[in-house]
Design an enzyme around this catalytic site. Structure first.
Site: not given
Ligand code: KIV
Length: 269
Positions: A42-43, A81, A110, A112, A176
């Site tokens: 989600d980055s 994510d 994934k 969180e 993290e």
């Molecule tokens: O969204 C992302 O890029 C992440 C990683 C930095 C682990 O969750």
């Protein structure tokens, strides 16, 4: 559990797990040759859309980028994510995980951790969708950045959280920004592999944001190593192109689609 994930689990204690993020197929195609896990993070919100955090990215955008990434994936485990707000309750989580899994054909999702959503992982696993956990600094839930695992109490809390994630059925967990000591102990207490970001080499594997290591994002905290400086490379190329267009050096004869203009025309104005 897929063979890809079974093979990953076998790697633990033998060789480090390599992971990076991808948001498009051309990057995914390169990553796929060298990474065990390709994460559609989600980055993408900060990195590609210039948002101030990851909170506003929605499920449709994640799915669109994941479909592109999938086109570049042959061998690595593609993890997607789940965006903030897409897994508020176990049932909503299962519905959205199924949507992501079906539309993107990814290998896993994934989520969180906020030290509460173990039931959510269990519910997604009921749909036979592999899940990766994520503890420590979790940008979807924590406003202020901080390194975690500095005290005995904090480490105990992290161990418990990671163990509950493992018990709920996750195949791996991202750590993290944990202290090296906390990362070492959490890794020791788990059977599933830990993937660190800013958490030292004391994890089973590492993950970073690809745009950061390529020098594209402008975000370079201490835990990021810049392996290339693509920003300046791109700037040099664009500057040259601009100069050549203005000086009429581009396009030249070599860039015509139909070769040289050989015949004479009778066209008159
Ligand atoms: O969204 C992302 O890029 C992440 C990683 C930095 C682990 O969750």
């Amino acid at each position: 559990m897929s063979n890809k994930i079974k093979n990953l689990l076998k790697k633990r204690n033998k060789t480090k797990i390599v992971s990076l993020t991808a948001y498009s197929n051309h990057i995914a195609k390169i990553l796929d040759k060298y990474c065990d896990i390709t994460l559609v993070g989600d980055s993408v919100a900060n990195v590609l859309y210039g948002m101030k955090n990851t909170h506003e990215i929605n499920i449709d955008t994640i799915i669109r980028h994941s479909k592109s990434v999938k086109k570049g994936i042959k061998r690595s485990i593609m993890v997607v994510d789940m965006p903030k707000g897409s897994y508020k309750t176990p049932l909503q989580a299962k519905k959205n995980a199924k949507l992501i899994y079906k539309k993107t054909k990814c290998d896993a999702v994934k989520i969180e951790s906020n030290n509460k959503n173990f039931e959510i992982i269990k519910e997604i696993r009921k749909a036979k969708i592999p899940v990766m956990g994520h503890i420590g600094f979790t940008p979807q839930f924590k406003k202020k950045f901080s390194v975690e695992g500095k005290t005995k109490i904090e480490i105990k809390k992290l161990i418990k959280e990671a163990q509950l994630i493992e018990k709920a059925g996750a195949f791996s967990v991202v750590l993290e920004c944990l202290t090296p000591h906390a990362a070492k102990i959490v890794t020791k207490f788990l059977k599933i592999p830990t993937i660190g970001i800013g958490s030292s080499a004391n994890c089973d594997g590492q993950i970073l944001v690809t745009d950061d290591i390529l020098g594209l994002s402008g975000f370079y905290p201490k835990f990021v190593k810049k392996y290339a400086n693509l920003n300046s490379l791109i700037e040099r190329a664009v500057k040259k192109y601009s100069k050549e267009v203005i000086r009429k050096k581009f396009p030249n004869n070599k860039n015509f689609l139909y070769g040289k203009w050989k015949f004479k025309t009778n066209f008159q104005k």
